[in-house]
Enzyme design. Structure first.
Site, PDB file in Angstrom:
ATOM      1  N   CYS A  36       0.825  -1.189   0.000  1.00 50.88           N
ATOM      2  CA  CYS A  36       0.000   0.000   0.000  1.00 50.88           C
ATOM      3  C   CYS A  36       0.867   1.249   0.000  1.00 50.88           C
ATOM      4  O   CYS A  36       2.088   1.187  -0.067  1.00 50.88           O
ATOM      5  CB  CYS A  36      -0.903   0.013   1.235  1.00 50.88           C
ATOM      6  SG  CYS A  36      -1.855  -1.509   1.460  1.00 50.88           S
ATOM      7  N   VAL A  91      11.982 -10.606 -19.078  1.00 53.51           N
ATOM      8  CA  VAL A  91      11.979  -9.414 -19.916  1.00 53.51           C
ATOM      9  C   VAL A  91      13.052  -9.537 -20.986  1.00 53.51           C
ATOM     10  O   VAL A  91      14.152 -10.049 -20.733  1.00 53.51           O
ATOM     11  CB  VAL A  91      12.212  -8.132 -19.082  1.00 53.51           C
ATOM     12  CG1 VAL A  91      13.566  -8.144 -18.402  1.00 53.51           C
ATOM     13  CG2 VAL A  91      12.041  -6.881 -19.940  1.00 53.51           C
TER      14      VAL A  91
END
Length: 624
Positions: free
Chosen positions: A2, A297
């Site tokens: 958060c 990636v």
């Protein structure tokens, strides 16, 4: 995971409309960190804000979260992170009479504080940054995890009687009393690659140091350390050490693969990420666990453009495919297009995720785009940060010249890299005004920071010179280099609402391996021998024996051409704020092709990002 923010003030009421508006603005800056929900709480002298990324107890973990007794608020918590031992902690707290109304780890943290007070820090295993308002004592407590996985900042505001905090500087800068100002010392820190714990670049801002608790009360601000690396005698032999590391990794993975949302691993085909992926796949085969997805990636036409160098020995993809097939992950290659890396909006988004120019150019940008793609499939990802620093994986751990150098080893390695003909280093200042560079005295700044860092290193008695020096090297990496990587990983991932967990940064594993003698860490005569031995049965031989390769970088010449074009446009823009800091002759030479493509690339990336930062953040520079 958060975003948190808020502040405390003892000379005025924070429940008013203007204060609420400021809290709302600060909280809104972190919507990317918490896209699922927003919450606020305010009392007369404290205000807390929260943006939530729901990972555990999706319906019940709303924040800020408070505990009341007989209608009176005892304490309120706003929390970012994951507590990996929360189930054990809840059981212990229940045995002590605590009652829970949710299944969240957040509530376990709050009740742990109510049970043990400040010593609750010793009961937490996880990654976290949190703020607790203790309404009984009217104190605000700011706590950061032991290794510094999750960020947390604070500053004084107004006449100094108020203290603000937030997960990121952008939230503090959203408060009307905080200005984006950077002095010479801040610029030195920004450009030096010599991370100073607690330094936040912006004037007046401080970072809560890893393993520290900051308390704000009516009498002022105090800071105490609740965790530090200690020197302990290692009495286990090599076989026991290897089996202990393996057992610890297995337990860590059991704890860190708990989530109520899709979880994946970030796989490069190197030893670290492959070990994490293989362990996660094995853990996932337990009853009630879903299989593991993995993501890697690469770049468009990377196989065509790839040229080996001192750092990047080979391409990742063959090893990625070998590991994914060996352990049976549901694998996806994320291929990044050159056009996306050349896009100014993406570059700006990467800078805004950091709140600062990093000087790492496409390393940050490609990570941002990778995590954006991963977030379409998963909310939580596992990553291998920390293994190189802990087990000695970088080549400069094993290069006598860099080991002997009287500076941070990664800085000495950059000199080796440059002399080997591979171009200048990230954070190159070659396009900046020479007078400014001399005034900043970056070498002097690094020397002082290096001296202070060495003074902290804990040494056991009777350590020989090799063990003494390698302990220093390891400590420098764990406390200075690793925090830079963790900050990058947190900012680029959380900018996309993706939580990244780093199992090698478990503090119990770090405490154990830090004290393993260097001779054991390199028992097989190469880097990370100890880790290789601990996971040898999990990996294909090619992956197990692969040399260290860092995060990949784009080699498409079109990317460098785009940087040159952008630099030329900037040089002709008289309104660009960076122009006051540039060496016009050096810029002209770079544009005329008098600098190598690599040299021009590193320097141009820094200049372009500095300009965007100065412009977008309205930074006021206070320089000599």
């Amino acid at each position: 995971m958060c975003g948190i923010t808020g502040w405390t003030a003892y000379d005025r009421d924070l429940t008013g409309g203007a204060e609420r508006a400021a809290l709302t603005a600060m909280t809104a800056t972190m919507k990317c960190r918490g896209p699922d929900a927003e919450g606020q709480w305010a009392g007369p002298h404290a205000a807390l804000g929260h943006r939530r990324l729901a990972v555990l107890d999706l319906p019940g973990g709303s924040q800020p979260m408070g505990v009341t007794e007989d209608g009176r608020t005892l304490a309120v918590l706003t929390y970012s992170g994951e507590l990996y031992n929360y189930r054990d902690l809840r059981r212990e707290l229940r045995s002590r009479g605590h009652r829970f109304r949710t299944a969240s780890d957040t509530e376990a943290v709050l009740h742990a504080y109510l049970e043990w007070g400040r010593s609750f820090t010793t009961h937490l295993n996880g990654m976290y940054a949190l703020a607790i308002w203790d309404a009984r004592t009217e104190e605000l407590l700011l706590l950061r995890d032991r290794v510094g996985i999750k960020p947390l900042y604070y500053c004084r505001a107004g006449a100094g009687s108020e203290v603000l905090f937030a997960s990121e500087p952008k939230a503090l800068l959203a408060h009307p009393a905080v200005e984006a100002e950077v002095c010479a010392d801040g610029l030195r820190e920004l450009l030096s690659l010599a991370k100073t714990p607690g330094h936040a670049i912006y004037t007046g801002l401080r970072e809560v140091r890893p393993g520290h608790l900051v308390t704000i009360s009516r009498t002022g601000i105090t800071e105490e350390r609740y965790w530090a690396l200690r020197a302990r005698e290692h009495t286990d032999d090599l076989d026991v050490t290897v089996s202990t590391v393996r057992a610890m990794l297995e337990q860590i993975m059991i704890r860190q693969t708990v989530a109520d949302v899709p979880l994946c691993s970030l796989l490069s085909g190197g030893l670290d990420s492959s070990a994490i992926t293989a362990l996660a796949a094995r853990t996932a085969h337990r009853p009630g666990r879903a299989g593991v997805r993995s993501f890697s990636v690469t770049f468009d036409q990377h196989e065509r453009d790839f040229v080996p160098d001192l750092m990047h020995v080979d391409s990742d993809q063959p090893y990625v495919r070998a590991l994914a097939g060996h352990v049976g992950t549901d694998h996806t290659d994320i291929t990044l297009a050159t056009a996306g890396l050349m896009n100014h909006a993406n570059r700006r988004a990467a800078l805004h995720a950091r709140d600062l120019p990093s000087g790492l150019g496409d390393f940050d940008l490609s990570a941002l785009l990778l995590f954006r793609a991963v977030r379409e499939h998963s909310t939580v990802a596992l990553s291998g940060e920390g293994a190189d620093e802990l087990f000695g994986g970088y080549f400069w751990f094993h290069d006598p010249q860099t080991v002997r150098a009287g500076t941070f080893p990664w800085r000495a390695a950059i000199e080796v890299y440059t002399r080997a003909g591979f171009g200048d280093a990230p954070m190159s200042t070659r396009l900046l005004d020479p007078a400014l560079v001399r005034a900043l005295d970056l070498p002097g700044h690094r020397r002082e920071r290096y001296r202070r860092a060495l003074a902290e290193v804990p040494h056991p008695e009777h350590a020989g010179p090799v063990e003494h020096r390698m302990r220093e090297i390891t400590y420098l990496h764990l406390t200075r280099f690793l925090p830079m990587l963790l900050d990058r990983k947190d900012r680029m991932s959380m900018a996309n609402g993706l939580e990244v967990r780093v199992p090698f940064c478990d503090h119990e594993l770090i405490e154990y391996v830090f004290n393993v003698p260097w001779s054991m860490k390199t028992a097989a005569g190469r880097e990370k021998s100890l880790l290789r031995a601990a996971v040898a049965d999990l990996l294909p031989e090619a992956v197990l024996n692969r040399p260290k390769n860092p995060y990949p970088t784009i080699q498409d010449p079109r990317y460098t051409d785009a940087l040159r074009t952008a630099l030329a446009d900037l040089a002709h823009d008289s309104s660009a704020p960076i122009n006051a800091l540039l060496d016009r002759a050096a810029v002209s030479k770079a544009l005329n092709g008098d600098a190598s493509p690599r040299d021009m690339r590193y320097a141009a990336e820094l200049v372009l990002d500095l300009n965007t930062w100065l412009d977008d953040y309205r930074v006021r520079l206070d320089l000599p």
